[in-house]
Scaffold this motif. Structure first.
Motif, mmCIF file in Angstrom:
data_model
loop_
_atom_site.group_PDB
_atom_site.id
_atom_site.type_symbol
_atom_site.label_atom_id
_atom_site.label_comp_id
_atom_site.label_asym_id
_atom_site.label_seq_id
_atom_site.Cartn_x
_atom_site.Cartn_y
_atom_site.Cartn_z
ATOM 1 N N GLY A 185 15.208 -37.013 -25.825
ATOM 2 C CA GLY A 185 14.292 -36.522 -26.845
ATOM 3 C C GLY A 185 13.061 -35.854 -26.284
ATOM 4 O O GLY A 185 12.227 -35.360 -27.046
ATOM 5 N N ILE A 186 12.898 -35.837 -24.926
ATOM 6 C CA ILE A 186 11.741 -35.184 -24.304
ATOM 7 C C ILE A 186 12.179 -33.826 -23.803
ATOM 8 O O ILE A 186 13.139 -33.709 -23.036
ATOM 9 N N VAL A 187 11.479 -32.778 -24.205
ATOM 10 C CA VAL A 187 11.807 -31.413 -23.811
ATOM 11 C C VAL A 187 11.040 -31.074 -22.537
ATOM 12 O O VAL A 187 9.808 -31.225 -22.479
ATOM 13 N N TYR A 188 11.755 -30.660 -21.519
ATOM 14 C CA TYR A 188 11.136 -30.285 -20.240
ATOM 15 C C TYR A 188 11.126 -28.770 -20.124
ATOM 16 O O TYR A 188 12.179 -28.136 -20.175
ATOM 17 N N ASP A 189 9.890 -28.191 -19.996
ATOM 18 C CA ASP A 189 9.738 -26.747 -19.876
ATOM 19 C C ASP A 189 9.212 -26.433 -18.470
ATOM 20 O O ASP A 189 8.025 -26.700 -18.165
ATOM 21 N N PRO A 190 10.021 -25.904 -17.589
ATOM 22 C CA PRO A 190 9.563 -25.622 -16.200
ATOM 23 C C PRO A 190 8.388 -24.663 -16.170
ATOM 24 O O PRO A 190 7.492 -24.799 -15.322
ATOM 25 N N SER A 191 8.325 -23.674 -17.040
ATOM 26 C CA SER A 191 7.231 -22.700 -17.028
ATOM 27 C C SER A 191 5.907 -23.381 -17.368
ATOM 28 O O SER A 191 4.874 -23.151 -16.730
ATOM 29 N N ASN A 192 5.937 -24.245 -18.382
ATOM 30 C CA ASN A 192 4.717 -24.956 -18.767
ATOM 31 C C ASN A 192 4.269 -25.897 -17.645
ATOM 32 O O ASN A 192 3.075 -26.056 -17.376
ATOM 33 N N TYR A 193 5.244 -26.536 -17.010
ATOM 34 C CA TYR A 193 4.918 -27.453 -15.904
ATOM 35 C C TYR A 193 4.252 -26.698 -14.751
ATOM 36 O O TYR A 193 3.269 -27.171 -14.167
ATOM 37 N N ALA A 194 4.790 -25.513 -14.431
ATOM 38 C CA ALA A 194 4.203 -24.714 -13.354
ATOM 39 C C ALA A 194 2.779 -24.302 -13.692
ATOM 40 O O ALA A 194 1.887 -24.301 -12.827
ATOM 41 N N GLN A 195 2.529 -23.941 -14.953
ATOM 42 C CA GLN A 195 1.180 -23.556 -15.361
ATOM 43 C C GLN A 195 0.211 -24.727 -15.225
ATOM 44 O O GLN A 195 -0.932 -24.574 -14.785
ATOM 45 N N ASN A 196 0.682 -25.918 -15.598
ATOM 46 C CA ASN A 196 -0.170 -27.098 -15.461
ATOM 47 C C ASN A 196 -0.488 -27.400 -13.996
ATOM 48 O O ASN A 196 -1.606 -27.817 -13.658
ATOM 49 N N VAL A 197 0.511 -27.222 -13.132
ATOM 50 C CA VAL A 197 0.288 -27.464 -11.701
ATOM 51 C C VAL A 197 -0.738 -26.482 -11.150
ATOM 52 O O VAL A 197 -1.633 -26.853 -10.372
ATOM 53 N N LEU A 198 -0.634 -25.200 -11.527
ATOM 54 C CA LEU A 198 -1.616 -24.211 -11.082
ATOM 55 C C LEU A 198 -3.015 -24.545 -11.573
ATOM 56 O O LEU A 198 -4.009 -24.419 -10.847
ATOM 57 N N THR A 199 -3.104 -24.990 -12.842
ATOM 58 C CA THR A 199 -4.420 -25.369 -13.376
ATOM 59 C C THR A 199 -5.005 -26.547 -12.610
ATOM 60 O O THR A 199 -6.207 -26.582 -12.285
ATOM 61 N N ALA A 200 -4.157 -27.530 -12.304
ATOM 62 C CA ALA A 200 -4.635 -28.695 -11.543
ATOM 63 C C ALA A 200 -5.059 -28.299 -10.135
ATOM 64 O O ALA A 200 -6.048 -28.803 -9.597
ATOM 65 N N ALA A 201 -4.311 -27.352 -9.540
ATOM 66 C CA ALA A 201 -4.659 -26.902 -8.184
ATOM 67 C C ALA A 201 -6.009 -26.192 -8.186
ATOM 68 O O ALA A 201 -6.839 -26.393 -7.286
ATOM 69 N N ARG A 202 -6.217 -25.325 -9.202
ATOM 70 C CA ARG A 202 -7.511 -24.633 -9.281
ATOM 71 C C ARG A 202 -8.655 -25.622 -9.508
ATOM 72 O O ARG A 202 -9.734 -25.484 -8.935
ATOM 73 N N SER A 203 -8.415 -26.619 -10.352
ATOM 74 C CA SER A 203 -9.456 -27.616 -10.602
ATOM 75 C C SER A 203 -9.781 -28.399 -9.330
ATOM 76 O O SER A 203 -10.951 -28.675 -9.032
ATOM 77 N N LEU A 204 -8.725 -28.741 -8.578
ATOM 78 C CA LEU A 204 -8.948 -29.468 -7.331
ATOM 79 C C LEU A 204 -9.722 -28.617 -6.336
ATOM 80 O O LEU A 204 -10.609 -29.108 -5.624
ATOM 81 N N GLU A 205 -9.415 -27.336 -6.304
ATOM 82 C CA GLU A 205 -10.136 -26.441 -5.390
ATOM 83 C C GLU A 205 -11.617 -26.341 -5.788
ATOM 84 O O GLU A 205 -12.499 -26.352 -4.932
ATOM 85 N N GLN A 206 -11.894 -26.247 -7.094
ATOM 86 C CA GLN A 206 -13.284 -26.203 -7.547
ATOM 87 C C GLN A 206 -14.029 -27.493 -7.196
ATOM 88 O O GLN A 206 -15.186 -27.476 -6.785
ATOM 89 N N ILE A 207 -13.333 -28.630 -7.355
ATOM 90 C CA ILE A 207 -13.968 -29.908 -7.015
ATOM 91 C C ILE A 207 -14.284 -29.978 -5.519
ATOM 92 O O ILE A 207 -15.371 -30.411 -5.115
ATOM 93 N N ASN A 208 -13.341 -29.536 -4.706
ATOM 94 C CA ASN A 208 -13.584 -29.530 -3.267
ATOM 95 C C ASN A 208 -14.742 -28.600 -2.897
ATOM 96 O O ASN A 208 -15.552 -28.913 -2.007
ATOM 97 N N HIS A 209 -14.828 -27.471 -3.595
ATOM 98 C CA HIS A 209 -15.927 -26.543 -3.347
ATOM 99 C C HIS A 209 -17.267 -27.177 -3.736
ATOM 100 O O HIS A 209 -18.270 -27.038 -3.008
ATOM 101 N N GLN A 210 -17.288 -27.884 -4.855
ATOM 102 C CA GLN A 210 -18.516 -28.557 -5.274
ATOM 103 C C GLN A 210 -18.901 -29.666 -4.290
ATOM 104 O O GLN A 210 -20.083 -29.862 -3.983
ATOM 105 N N ILE A 211 -17.887 -30.397 -3.791
ATOM 106 C CA ILE A 211 -18.163 -31.438 -2.792
ATOM 107 C C ILE A 211 -18.768 -30.832 -1.533
ATOM 108 O O ILE A 211 -19.725 -31.363 -0.954
ATOM 109 N N GLU A 212 -18.242 -29.704 -1.120
ATOM 110 C CA GLU A 212 -18.771 -29.023 0.073
ATOM 111 C C GLU A 212 -20.217 -28.576 -0.158
ATOM 112 O O GLU A 212 -21.068 -28.715 0.728
#
Length: 250
Positions: A33-60
């Protein structure tokens, strides 16, 4: 720093994997009953990666600001060693030696009064005893001035050990300074030490000059007095005057 580079590599790998999934043909799957969308998952991963990069930049940025604040705190820290009290005590001792000058003090009015009374010419009306007393006073002034000069010399020599200890402490403090303020304060105290040594040299020169000036004035006054005494010795007297003498009494 090494962990920072590891995080950057992990982020790059995640981003590349997400791009690879996103570039593939879109597909969906359903599991329980759970629909898995690879495109949506990839977009979420990119968003998380960008957020992590911003956090690392702020820490620096925060780390850089913290380092700057630490450096500013070091630059504002005061030097823990101060030699001002010791230098002032040495200058005060030299001033006390100058202030205890005997007979003729370092005072313009006192010097003018003494020279007018004892050095500026011999009065023709003075008695022989007055001439002798004046010469003795002038000689005593010269001897006292030389004694005062020797005392000042001894005081200046006594300050050398204190100056050496102070210089050693200041050089050590300067070399171990953690900031610009401490280095500047150490430099200022070294200049104060030089000023104290210059004041000692000035006092020594003043004491020696005073003794030499009084000795020269004493010799000049002695020459003037010698001329007057010679004039009195060579001056013609009344000579022998004949008179009546009674040798026997009736």
């Amino acid at each position: 720093m090494r962990r920072f580079f590891v995080r950057r590599r992990i982020m790059s790998a995640v981003a590349m994997a997400a791009l690879a999934v996103a570039s593939a043909e879109p597909a969906t799957a359903q599991f329980g009953g759970i629909v898995y969308d690879p495109s949506n998952y990839a977009q979420n991963v990119l968003t998380a990666a960008r957020s992590l990069e911003q956090i690392n930049h702020q820490i620096e940025m925060i780390q850089n600001q913290a380092t700057a604040l630490i450096n500013e705190a070091r630059n504002l820290a005061s030097l823990p060693f101060s030699s001002i009290a010791q230098l002032q005590a040495q200058v005060q001792r030299t001033q006390q030696l100058l202030g205890s000058a005997q007979r003729i003090a370092y005072d313009v009015q006192s010097i003018d009064k003494t020279f007018t009374a004892q050095y500026k010419g011999v009065s023709l009306a003075s008695s022989d005893q007055a001439l002798v007393d004046g010469a003795k006073d002038r000689w005593s002034n010269s001897v006292a001035a030389f004694e005062d000069a020797l005392k000042v010399q001894a005081g200046v020599v006594g300050n050398i050990d204190g100056a050496r200890e102070t210089m050693s402490s200041l050089v050590t403090s300067s070399q171990s300074a953690t900031g610009a303020l401490q280095a500047a304060q150490a430099g200022n105290q070294l200049l104060a030490l030089q000023s104290q040594q210059l004041s000692d040299l000035t006092a020594l020169m003043a004491a020696q000059g005073r003794a030499q000036a009084l000795d020269a004035a004493q010799r000049a006054a002695a020459q003037d007095q010698a001329r007057e005494q010679l004039r009195r010795f060579l001056a013609p007297g009344t000579g022998y005057q004949p008179g009546t003498v009674s040798m026997f009494h009736n």
